[in-house]
Design a protein around this motif. Structure first.
Motif, short mmCIF file in Angstrom:
data_model
loop_
_atom_site.label_atom_id
_atom_site.label_comp_id
_atom_site.label_asym_id
_atom_site.label_seq_id
_atom_site.Cartn_x
_atom_site.Cartn_y
_atom_site.Cartn_z
N TYR A 32 52.23 75.88 23.61
CA TYR A 32 50.98 76.64 23.52
C TYR A 32 50.35 76.59 22.14
O TYR A 32 51.03 76.65 21.12
N ASP A 33 49.01 76.51 22.13
CA ASP A 33 48.26 76.75 20.91
C ASP A 33 48.34 78.25 20.61
O ASP A 33 48.36 79.08 21.53
N MET A 34 48.33 78.57 19.33
CA MET A 34 48.44 79.96 18.91
C MET A 34 47.36 80.28 17.89
O MET A 34 46.88 79.41 17.15
N HIS A 35 47.01 81.56 17.83
CA HIS A 35 45.90 82.00 16.99
C HIS A 35 46.24 83.26 16.21
O HIS A 35 47.11 84.03 16.60
N TRP A 36 45.49 83.45 15.13
CA TRP A 36 45.44 84.73 14.43
C TRP A 36 44.00 85.24 14.49
O TRP A 36 43.06 84.49 14.25
N SER A 70 50.92 78.20 10.23
CA SER A 70 52.01 77.26 10.49
C SER A 70 52.86 77.81 11.64
O SER A 70 52.71 78.98 12.04
N ARG A 71 53.71 76.97 12.13
CA ARG A 71 54.59 77.39 13.22
C ARG A 71 55.95 76.75 13.06
O ARG A 71 56.08 75.66 12.48
N GLU A 72 56.95 77.41 13.61
CA GLU A 72 58.31 76.89 13.62
C GLU A 72 58.81 77.02 15.04
O GLU A 72 59.28 78.08 15.47
N ASN A 73 58.66 75.95 15.80
CA ASN A 73 58.96 76.01 17.24
C ASN A 73 60.42 76.34 17.52
O ASN A 73 60.72 77.04 18.50
#
Lengths: 119, 106
Positions: A32-36, A70-73
């Motif tokens: 999934y794309d994620m947002h703030w 950033s993301r850490e799957n």
């Protein structure tokens, strides 16, 4: 059950930095794309960043250069690094899940974390 | 940059139909969605892709999008529908929210 839990907010002096985190459970985070999205007290919603499932990032001009998403799957986690904090960055910051590829809506939101910028 | 405009407030009597509009240039060419936010709570998606309703949202909620205006309609409005409502669309890699409409049920 999809759940998003933000953390990392607090009181910061102008010019300081902060890293917000969002822990995701109940879905395949990496897909999934994620947002703030942020909301100042008594004001409306303002989108501040997106990171897609490939790791590509997007920002509005208003925060570009100061905000880094950033993301850490492997840890099902989303982050927002905010630098050179200003008083007008004071807001509740929500993480939200994108509804899916090209869907253009946010189907789940966290409870938010409050960032206060003040000396 | 793309902008969405909403009326700051809408009032409706219980049992009547509430209509909240969202205006933007050629908005019908984009998908519009709507969020409900009650005081102290996070936003909740109530309409997506112009007309679709998440399964947990009552059938009283409906949406449309034509020309430059998207519309959220709440039929048989109840006191629990009182909230702020935000429209949202996507344009050129930017997510845009309307300024929000406070729905008062009185």
């Amino acid at each position: 059950e999809v759940r998003l839990v933000e953390s990392g907010g607090g009181l910061v002096q102008p010019g300081g930095s902060l890293r917000l985190s969002c822990a995701a459970t109940g879905f395949s985070f990496s897909d999934y794309d994620m947002h703030w999205v942020r909301q100042a007290a008594g004001k409306g919603l303002e989108w501040v960043s997106e990171i897609d499932s490939n790791g590509d990032t997007y920002y509005p001009d208003s925060v570009k250069g100061r905000f880094t998403v950033s993301r850490e799957n492997g840890k099902n986690s989303l982050y927002l690094q905010i630098n050179s904090l200003r008083a007008d960055d004071t807001a509740v910051y929500y993480c939200a899940r994108d509804g899916g590829v090209s869907t253009r809506y946010l189907d789940y939101w966290g409870q938010g974390t409050l960032v206060t910028v003040s000396s | 940059s793309y902008e969405l405009s909403q009326p700051p407030s809408v009032s409706v009597s219980p049992g009547q139909t509430a209509t909240i509009t969202c205006s933007g240039d050629r908005l019908a060419d984009k998908y519009a969605c709507w969020y409900q936010q009650k005081p102290g709570q996070s936003p909740v998606l109530v309409i997506y892709q112009d007309t679709k309703r998440p399964s947990e949202i009552p059938e009283r909620y409906s949406g449309s999008n034509s020309g430059n205006t998207a519309t959220l309609t709440i039929s048989e409005t109840q006191a629990l529908d009182e909230a702020d409502y935000y429209c949202q669309a996507w344009d050129s890699n930017t997510w845009v929210f309307g300024g929000g409409t406070k729905l008062t049920v009185l």
